[in-house]
Design a protein around this motif. Sequence first.
Motif, mmCIF file in Angstrom:
data_model
loop_
_atom_site.group_PDB
_atom_site.id
_atom_site.type_symbol
_atom_site.label_atom_id
_atom_site.label_comp_id
_atom_site.label_asym_id
_atom_site.label_seq_id
_atom_site.Cartn_x
_atom_site.Cartn_y
_atom_site.Cartn_z
ATOM 1 N N ILE A 32 -23.589 27.564 -15.066
ATOM 2 C CA ILE A 32 -23.245 28.705 -14.213
ATOM 3 C C ILE A 32 -22.028 29.447 -14.754
ATOM 4 O O ILE A 32 -22.004 30.688 -14.811
ATOM 5 C CB ILE A 32 -22.989 28.254 -12.761
ATOM 6 N N MET A 33 -21.008 28.699 -15.168
ATOM 7 C CA MET A 33 -19.806 29.335 -15.711
ATOM 8 C C MET A 33 -20.130 30.094 -16.994
ATOM 9 O O MET A 33 -19.589 31.188 -17.235
ATOM 10 C CB MET A 33 -18.728 28.291 -15.978
ATOM 11 N N THR A 34 -21.034 29.553 -17.807
ATOM 12 C CA THR A 34 -21.462 30.251 -19.025
ATOM 13 C C THR A 34 -22.200 31.533 -18.668
ATOM 14 O O THR A 34 -21.986 32.590 -19.280
ATOM 15 C CB THR A 34 -22.357 29.344 -19.881
ATOM 16 N N ALA A 35 -23.082 31.448 -17.642
ATOM 17 C CA ALA A 35 -23.817 32.631 -17.200
ATOM 18 C C ALA A 35 -22.889 33.690 -16.617
ATOM 19 O O ALA A 35 -23.184 34.897 -16.692
ATOM 20 C CB ALA A 35 -24.865 32.229 -16.161
ATOM 21 N N LEU A 36 -21.746 33.263 -16.077
ATOM 22 C CA LEU A 36 -20.784 34.200 -15.497
ATOM 23 C C LEU A 36 -19.811 34.762 -16.529
ATOM 24 O O LEU A 36 -18.902 35.523 -16.188
ATOM 25 C CB LEU A 36 -19.992 33.517 -14.372
ATOM 26 N N GLY A 37 -19.985 34.368 -17.809
ATOM 27 C CA GLY A 37 -19.186 34.965 -18.872
ATOM 28 C C GLY A 37 -18.182 34.059 -19.536
ATOM 29 O O GLY A 37 -17.451 34.504 -20.434
ATOM 30 N N SER A 38 -18.119 32.790 -19.150
ATOM 31 C CA SER A 38 -17.169 31.862 -19.766
ATOM 32 C C SER A 38 -17.784 31.190 -20.981
ATOM 33 O O SER A 38 -19.008 31.150 -21.141
ATOM 34 C CB SER A 38 -16.733 30.785 -18.754
ATOM 35 N N ASP A 39 -16.944 30.648 -21.836
ATOM 36 C CA ASP A 39 -17.421 29.856 -22.960
ATOM 37 C C ASP A 39 -17.897 28.504 -22.444
ATOM 38 O O ASP A 39 -17.249 27.891 -21.580
ATOM 39 C CB ASP A 39 -16.311 29.644 -23.993
ATOM 40 N N ALA A 40 -19.022 28.035 -22.998
ATOM 41 C CA ALA A 40 -19.561 26.747 -22.558
ATOM 42 C C ALA A 40 -18.573 25.620 -22.835
ATOM 43 O O ALA A 40 -18.408 24.699 -22.017
ATOM 44 C CB ALA A 40 -20.898 26.471 -23.237
ATOM 45 N N TYR A 41 -17.912 25.688 -23.999
ATOM 46 C CA TYR A 41 -16.920 24.681 -24.360
ATOM 47 C C TYR A 41 -15.664 25.370 -24.863
ATOM 48 O O TYR A 41 -15.761 26.305 -25.653
ATOM 49 C CB TYR A 41 -17.462 23.743 -25.445
ATOM 50 N N PRO A 42 -14.506 24.990 -24.399
ATOM 51 C CA PRO A 42 -14.242 23.909 -23.430
ATOM 52 C C PRO A 42 -14.205 24.370 -21.978
ATOM 53 O O PRO A 42 -14.143 23.541 -21.070
ATOM 54 C CB PRO A 42 -12.857 23.418 -23.854
ATOM 55 N N ASN A 43 -14.272 25.688 -21.742
ATOM 56 C CA ASN A 43 -14.058 26.223 -20.400
ATOM 57 C C ASN A 43 -15.120 25.757 -19.407
ATOM 58 O O ASN A 43 -14.801 25.260 -18.322
ATOM 59 C CB ASN A 43 -14.014 27.751 -20.451
ATOM 60 N N GLY A 44 -16.397 25.946 -19.767
ATOM 61 C CA GLY A 44 -17.472 25.563 -18.867
ATOM 62 C C GLY A 44 -17.487 24.067 -18.596
ATOM 63 O O GLY A 44 -17.679 23.631 -17.453
ATOM 64 N N LEU A 45 -17.280 23.272 -19.639
ATOM 65 C CA LEU A 45 -17.257 21.818 -19.483
ATOM 66 C C LEU A 45 -16.099 21.386 -18.591
ATOM 67 O O LEU A 45 -16.257 20.525 -17.706
ATOM 68 C CB LEU A 45 -17.140 21.147 -20.851
ATOM 69 N N SER A 46 -14.928 21.979 -18.783
ATOM 70 C CA SER A 46 -13.763 21.642 -17.959
ATOM 71 C C SER A 46 -13.997 22.018 -16.502
ATOM 72 O O SER A 46 -13.598 21.289 -15.586
ATOM 73 C CB SER A 46 -12.521 22.356 -18.496
ATOM 74 N N ALA A 47 -14.647 23.160 -16.275
ATOM 75 C CA ALA A 47 -14.976 23.564 -14.910
ATOM 76 C C ALA A 47 -15.906 22.545 -14.261
ATOM 77 O O ALA A 47 -15.742 22.184 -13.086
ATOM 78 C CB ALA A 47 -15.619 24.941 -14.913
ATOM 79 N N GLY A 48 -16.890 22.065 -15.025
ATOM 80 C CA GLY A 48 -17.804 21.046 -14.512
ATOM 81 C C GLY A 48 -17.083 19.767 -14.144
ATOM 82 O O GLY A 48 -17.359 19.151 -13.105
ATOM 83 N N PHE A 49 -16.133 19.357 -14.988
ATOM 84 C CA PHE A 49 -15.341 18.162 -14.695
ATOM 85 C C PHE A 49 -14.572 18.320 -13.384
ATOM 86 O O PHE A 49 -14.451 17.376 -12.604
ATOM 87 C CB PHE A 49 -14.349 17.885 -15.831
ATOM 88 N N ALA A 50 -14.047 19.517 -13.136
ATOM 89 C CA ALA A 50 -13.269 19.763 -11.914
ATOM 90 C C ALA A 50 -14.145 19.771 -10.666
ATOM 91 O O ALA A 50 -13.670 19.447 -9.566
ATOM 92 C CB ALA A 50 -12.522 21.089 -12.034
ATOM 93 N N LEU A 51 -15.412 20.128 -10.821
ATOM 94 C CA LEU A 51 -16.318 20.221 -9.678
ATOM 95 C C LEU A 51 -16.948 18.878 -9.316
ATOM 96 O O LEU A 51 -17.552 18.742 -8.261
ATOM 97 C CB LEU A 51 -17.438 21.230 -9.976
ATOM 98 N N ALA A 52 -16.806 17.871 -10.179
ATOM 99 C CA ALA A 52 -17.533 16.618 -10.012
ATOM 100 C C ALA A 52 -16.971 15.665 -8.957
ATOM 101 O O ALA A 52 -17.740 15.043 -8.222
ATOM 102 C CB ALA A 52 -17.633 15.900 -11.365
ATOM 103 N N PRO A 53 -15.637 15.469 -8.839
ATOM 104 C CA PRO A 53 -15.128 14.401 -7.960
ATOM 105 C C PRO A 53 -15.479 14.599 -6.489
ATOM 106 O O PRO A 53 -15.406 15.704 -5.958
ATOM 107 C CB PRO A 53 -13.605 14.482 -8.162
#
Length: 370
Positions: free
Chosen positions: A64-85
């Motif tokens: 989703i973050m990639t589709a919204l214009g962010s880089d998949a790595y490291p930005n998108g991956l870091s966003a996913g990590f933050a959404l997980a807990p």
Amino acid sequence: DLIPDFSHDYMPLSLLGFIGVGLVIFESGMHLHIEGVFNRDVGPHVVMVATLGTLGPILVGMGIMTALGSDAYPNGLSAGFALAPTSVGISLTLLSRAKQLNSRYGQIIMSAAFLDDIFSIICLVVMINLSEGNFSPLMHVVVPLVSSFAFVGFGVAASHFIMPRLTPYILDASGRIIRKFEVGSRSMHLKDEMHMFWLIASYLLFSWIGNLIGSALLGAFVAGMLFAGVPRSALLWEKQFKRITRWLIRIFFSATVAFSINIGDLFTFEAFWKGLIVGILPCLATKIVSGFFVGDERWVIGIAMMARGEFAYLVAEKAHSLEMLTSNEYAIIVWALLWATMVAPLAFDKVLQAYMRAQYAKTGTSRALA
């Protein structure tokens, strides 16, 4: 060098907030019922819910973050990590209030939330290692994963096999040397003071070891796990640290999270609508899906896993401070977490009450509501 280098990277108030999160993680470890994870009846469901509840937000969040214009790595991956807990505290409070903590789905929710937190802490360790640059799959992913799982495995084994045998000796207050510390006007029994000494010493020691692996929070959780089977550990800790922890968590949200947010980035229409999309899909929907394979309790379990607490905000703030999220992306993630923080408790309470009424209607007894 007794104080790890990470303490010098924080402003004083931010460091106090980080310590507050560490105390919460330590207390969470003491509430972990390892038997629930390895129970044949609920164990497979626990592992499935926790695994899907961690991988779902990471993968979908990255997409989703990639589709919204962010880089998949490291930005998108870091966003996913933050959404997980997942927040253990919110589910624990609502289940306790409804007196469903010892029910089958209550055990699944709590055990899956704890296992989810273990996975998320390991993800934090991996993220911190990835931020060092010069990406190496072996050094930045494989080694942190193996060492983190080994560290957690040690905590599980020690809690189950070592601590039951060791506890009578370390809490023995009858020794001549220990008795010299006895004061007649003390408010705590000497044995309880010994208990608190070992709790604090374990928290400090294992946090330091966890920091060597990648994150002090991993060590704090493992330290708490050691005392999960030791009677009165959680009760003593909460009695002595409850007010301290509450104030430190307030400092965390105000001085660590709030101070790190650029108001100009947060209160924009772009951050709001993108945060709403991220909040609905990777933050909420993926957690609901994690409970689909459990059975009749799928909705109760899935919605319970939507809850977010302080740890998710800490991962987001850490990603931002490591420059793995831009200020605009950080604002989007904060909005998504805020949606989950506000919606999850209300939705879970409604679904739980509806499920209990349905069970009552099926059985025709008050047992479902007991």
